[in-house]
Structure formats: C-alpha cells, structure tokens
Design a protein around this motif. Structure first.
Motif, PDB file in Angstrom:
ATOM      1  N   GLU A   1       0.827  -1.199   0.000  1.00 28.03           N
ATOM      2  CA  GLU A   1       0.000   0.000   0.000  1.00 28.03           C
ATOM      3  C   GLU A   1       0.867   1.257   0.000  1.00 28.03           C
ATOM      4  O   GLU A   1       0.553   2.241  -0.678  1.00 28.03           O
ATOM      5  N   ALA A   2       1.970   1.226   0.758  1.00 26.29           N
ATOM      6  CA  ALA A   2       2.888   2.373   0.780  1.00 26.29           C
ATOM      7  C   ALA A   2       3.513   2.585  -0.597  1.00 26.29           C
ATOM      8  O   ALA A   2       3.692   3.722  -1.037  1.00 26.29           O
ATOM      9  N   PHE A   3       3.838   1.489  -1.288  1.00 24.69           N
ATOM     10  CA  PHE A   3       4.378   1.608  -2.643  1.00 24.69           C
ATOM     11  C   PHE A   3       3.361   2.246  -3.577  1.00 24.69           C
ATOM     12  O   PHE A   3       3.691   3.116  -4.383  1.00 24.69           O
ATOM     13  N   ALA A   4       2.105   1.817  -3.479  1.00 28.69           N
ATOM     14  CA  ALA A   4       1.049   2.359  -4.342  1.00 28.69           C
ATOM     15  C   ALA A   4       0.828   3.846  -4.075  1.00 28.69           C
ATOM     16  O   ALA A   4       0.493   4.601  -4.990  1.00 28.69           O
ATOM     17  N   GLU A   5       1.020   4.281  -2.830  1.00 35.79           N
ATOM     18  CA  GLU A   5       0.829   5.689  -2.473  1.00 35.79           C
ATOM     19  C   GLU A   5       2.063   6.537  -2.763  1.00 35.79           C
ATOM     20  O   GLU A   5       2.014   7.754  -2.642  1.00 35.79           O
ATOM     21  N   GLY A   6       3.173   5.892  -3.097  1.00 33.50           N
ATOM     22  CA  GLY A   6       4.412   6.639  -3.324  1.00 33.50           C
ATOM     23  C   GLY A   6       5.122   7.015  -2.041  1.00 33.50           C
ATOM     24  O   GLY A   6       5.989   7.888  -2.028  1.00 33.50           O
TER      25      GLY A   6
ATOM     26  N   PHE B   1      13.489  -6.646   4.180  1.00 33.21           N
ATOM     27  CA  PHE B   1      12.644  -7.318   3.203  1.00 33.21           C
ATOM     28  C   PHE B   1      13.039  -6.936   1.784  1.00 33.21           C
ATOM     29  O   PHE B   1      12.874  -5.773   1.404  1.00 33.21           O
ATOM     30  N   PRO B   2      13.535  -7.869   0.996  1.00 33.21           N
ATOM     31  CA  PRO B   2      13.743  -7.572  -0.427  1.00 33.21           C
ATOM     32  C   PRO B   2      12.432  -7.165  -1.076  1.00 33.21           C
ATOM     33  O   PRO B   2      11.355  -7.516  -0.617  1.00 33.21           O
ATOM     34  N   MET B   3      12.507  -6.434  -2.163  1.00 35.19           N
ATOM     35  CA  MET B   3      11.366  -5.636  -2.588  1.00 35.19           C
ATOM     36  C   MET B   3      10.545  -6.151  -3.756  1.00 35.19           C
ATOM     37  O   MET B   3       9.554  -5.520  -4.118  1.00 35.19           O
ATOM     38  N   LEU B   4      10.855  -7.266  -4.357  1.00 41.34           N
ATOM     39  CA  LEU B   4      10.155  -7.657  -5.583  1.00 41.34           C
ATOM     40  C   LEU B   4       8.668  -7.925  -5.356  1.00 41.34           C
ATOM     41  O   LEU B   4       7.815  -7.414  -6.080  1.00 41.34           O
ATOM     42  N   PHE B   5       8.347  -8.710  -4.361  1.00 39.80           N
ATOM     43  CA  PHE B   5       6.942  -9.058  -4.123  1.00 39.80           C
ATOM     44  C   PHE B   5       6.131  -7.824  -3.750  1.00 39.80           C
ATOM     45  O   PHE B   5       5.016  -7.626  -4.235  1.00 39.80           O
ATOM     46  N   GLN B   6       6.693  -6.972  -2.887  1.00 39.91           N
ATOM     47  CA  GLN B   6       5.981  -5.775  -2.463  1.00 39.91           C
ATOM     48  C   GLN B   6       5.761  -4.813  -3.630  1.00 39.91           C
ATOM     49  O   GLN B   6       4.725  -4.166  -3.718  1.00 39.91           O
TER      50      GLN B   6
ATOM     51  N   CYS C   1       5.452  -5.683  -6.856  1.00 36.82           N
ATOM     52  CA  CYS C   1       4.400  -6.256  -7.710  1.00 36.82           C
ATOM     53  C   CYS C   1       3.024  -6.084  -7.067  1.00 36.82           C
ATOM     54  O   CYS C   1       2.059  -5.711  -7.737  1.00 36.82           O
ATOM     55  N   ALA C   2       2.937  -6.336  -5.765  1.00 35.18           N
ATOM     56  CA  ALA C   2       1.659  -6.154  -5.069  1.00 35.18           C
ATOM     57  C   ALA C   2       1.275  -4.679  -5.032  1.00 35.18           C
ATOM     58  O   ALA C   2       0.088  -4.335  -5.156  1.00 35.18           O
TER      59      ALA C   2
ATOM     60  N   GLY D   1      -6.868  -0.641  -7.139  1.00 39.51           N
ATOM     61  CA  GLY D   1      -7.469  -0.027  -5.962  1.00 39.51           C
ATOM     62  C   GLY D   1      -7.807  -1.016  -4.860  1.00 39.51           C
ATOM     63  O   GLY D   1      -8.496  -0.679  -3.898  1.00 39.51           O
ATOM     64  N   LEU D   2      -7.321  -2.238  -4.983  1.00 44.00           N
ATOM     65  CA  LEU D   2      -7.565  -3.252  -3.954  1.00 44.00           C
ATOM     66  C   LEU D   2      -6.814  -2.900  -2.677  1.00 44.00           C
ATOM     67  O   LEU D   2      -5.778  -2.242  -2.716  1.00 44.00           O
ATOM     68  N   PRO D   3      -7.289  -3.376  -1.521  1.00 38.22           N
ATOM     69  CA  PRO D   3      -6.484  -3.230  -0.306  1.00 38.22           C
ATOM     70  C   PRO D   3      -5.215  -4.093  -0.406  1.00 38.22           C
ATOM     71  O   PRO D   3      -5.172  -5.077  -1.155  1.00 38.22           O
ATOM     72  N   GLY D   4      -4.200  -3.723   0.338  1.00 36.65           N
ATOM     73  CA  GLY D   4      -2.913  -4.417   0.264  1.00 36.65           C
ATOM     74  C   GLY D   4      -2.998  -5.899   0.551  1.00 36.65           C
ATOM     75  O   GLY D   4      -2.353  -6.707  -0.118  1.00 36.65           O
ATOM     76  N   ASP D   5      -3.803  -6.288   1.550  1.00 38.04           N
ATOM     77  CA  ASP D   5      -3.937  -7.710   1.887  1.00 38.04           C
ATOM     78  C   ASP D   5      -4.483  -8.507   0.713  1.00 38.04           C
ATOM     79  O   ASP D   5      -3.958  -9.558   0.358  1.00 38.04           O
ATOM     80  N   LEU D   6      -5.536  -7.994   0.119  1.00 41.27           N
ATOM     81  CA  LEU D   6      -6.164  -8.702  -0.996  1.00 41.27           C
ATOM     82  C   LEU D   6      -5.245  -8.744  -2.217  1.00 41.27           C
ATOM     83  O   LEU D   6      -5.186  -9.760  -2.920  1.00 41.27           O
TER      84      LEU D   6
END
Length: 195
Positions: free
Chosen positions: A5-10, A20-25, A27-28, A36-41
C-alpha cells in the motif's frame, strides 16, 4: 501488505526496509495502484496467481526428469499440497520463490541437454535475488550448478553479473538505513558475526 500500500501511495519511507527484499511488495503495490484493492487482498491475489504460474514450469521440470506420467503426478501433488496452498492463499512470497527456483532448475536441465537457457536462468536468478534474503544463497548454488554444466563460459559470467546487478537496489536500501553495502539486515548480522 502495508508495504504494498505504501508503494502504491508513493510513500517510499514506509515501503523500503532493509529486512525485506522488494520484488513481491513492488508487484503487489502495482496491483494496489492499478486496481485499488487493499494491500492484503492484492498480496493474496498476486501470491495465488504466482502459485498457479508455477504449474506449467514444474510440469516441464518433472517431465524432463521423470517422464510425462510422473510430471502429471507431480503437478497433481503440487496442487493439493496444504502448505503450498496456505502460502498462496495467505499472500506470502513463497510462490514467487518457488517460481524462481523452478526457472533456474529448468535452465540447468536444459543446459545439461546442450540447449541454451541463459534467459531462463537470468529470470530465475533475478527473482531469487529480490524475493527473500535467504534465497540469495539458493541463487548462488543454482548458478554454480549451471556454471558447472556450462563449463564456466561467458554466458555463465553474464548471468552472475546480472545477479550482482539485481541485488544493488537492496544493497542501496541497507546502506541508507545501516551504512553497510549488503543486501539485507540478515546479511549484515552474518557479516558482523563472521568478521
């Protein structure tokens, strides 16, 4: 999920963390931003899709090793394994790690048969270098196997250079937080214990 979510918000201060390496975060986070999904979903959806993406590659590996009939059994067992399903449906990074490992193993098998597989190896190494801290060692071992069958030709060294370049963003994040040019805090702790 909060990092996605922080990545999506910039919000880069909340997204980057040296543990934590960053690839999965990443992509999510892209999935959160686009849908616009929540981070968990978003993490659950991404992890489940990656779990499914492993299936055809796992089939190819098992078919090369054991034949077509065993490949179908392997894929069937993969699909009903409770631990793998739990990782996928809880939105964990493990399906991405599995995909990277399967790509590297398939590249090794292809190289053993005299085929070219540098692109597949580079893709697998990239994923393994950026998905978890402990998968860096796995990437190193898989590269060694590939290099052995490739007789350490220039393609093998190109793959090693690609892997080294892949971890530089992780090293930069760790350096900005801790002042050490290593891929994660786990590697910093291991370095301090050894030296």
């Amino acid at each position: 999920a909060p990092m996605a979510e922080a990545f999506a918000e910039g919000n880069w201060q909340e997204f980057f963390h040296p543990r934590f390496p960053m690839l999965f975060q990443c992509c999510a986070g892209v999935l959160v931003y686009v849908t616009g999904l929540p981070g968990d979903l978003a993490c659950i959806l991404l992890s489940t899709c990656l779990w499914g993406a492993v299936i055809p590659w796992l089939f190819l590996v098992a078919e090369r090793l054991f034949g077509r009939q065993c490949a179908w059994v392997t894929v069937g067992l993969y699909c009903i394994c409770p631990m793998l399903l739990t990782w996928a449906f809880f939105g964990l990074r493990e399906p991405l790690r599995t995909l990277g490992m399967v790509w590297c193993v398939l590249a090794i098998l292809r190289r053993m048969d005299g085929e070219r597989a540098l692109g597949l190896l580079c893709a697998g190494l990239f994923v393994l270098c950026l998905v978890r801290s402990d998968t860096l060692l796995q990437a190193g071992f898989l590269w060694c196997f590939y290099a052995w069958f490739d007789r350490f030709r220039w393609q093998t060294w190109c793959a090693a250079a690609w892997a080294a370049l892949s971890i530089q963003p992780l090293c930069w994040v760790t350096w900005t937080w801790l002042g050490v040019w290593l891929p994660s805090t786990q590697w910093v702790l291991a370095w301090e214990r050894l030296f």
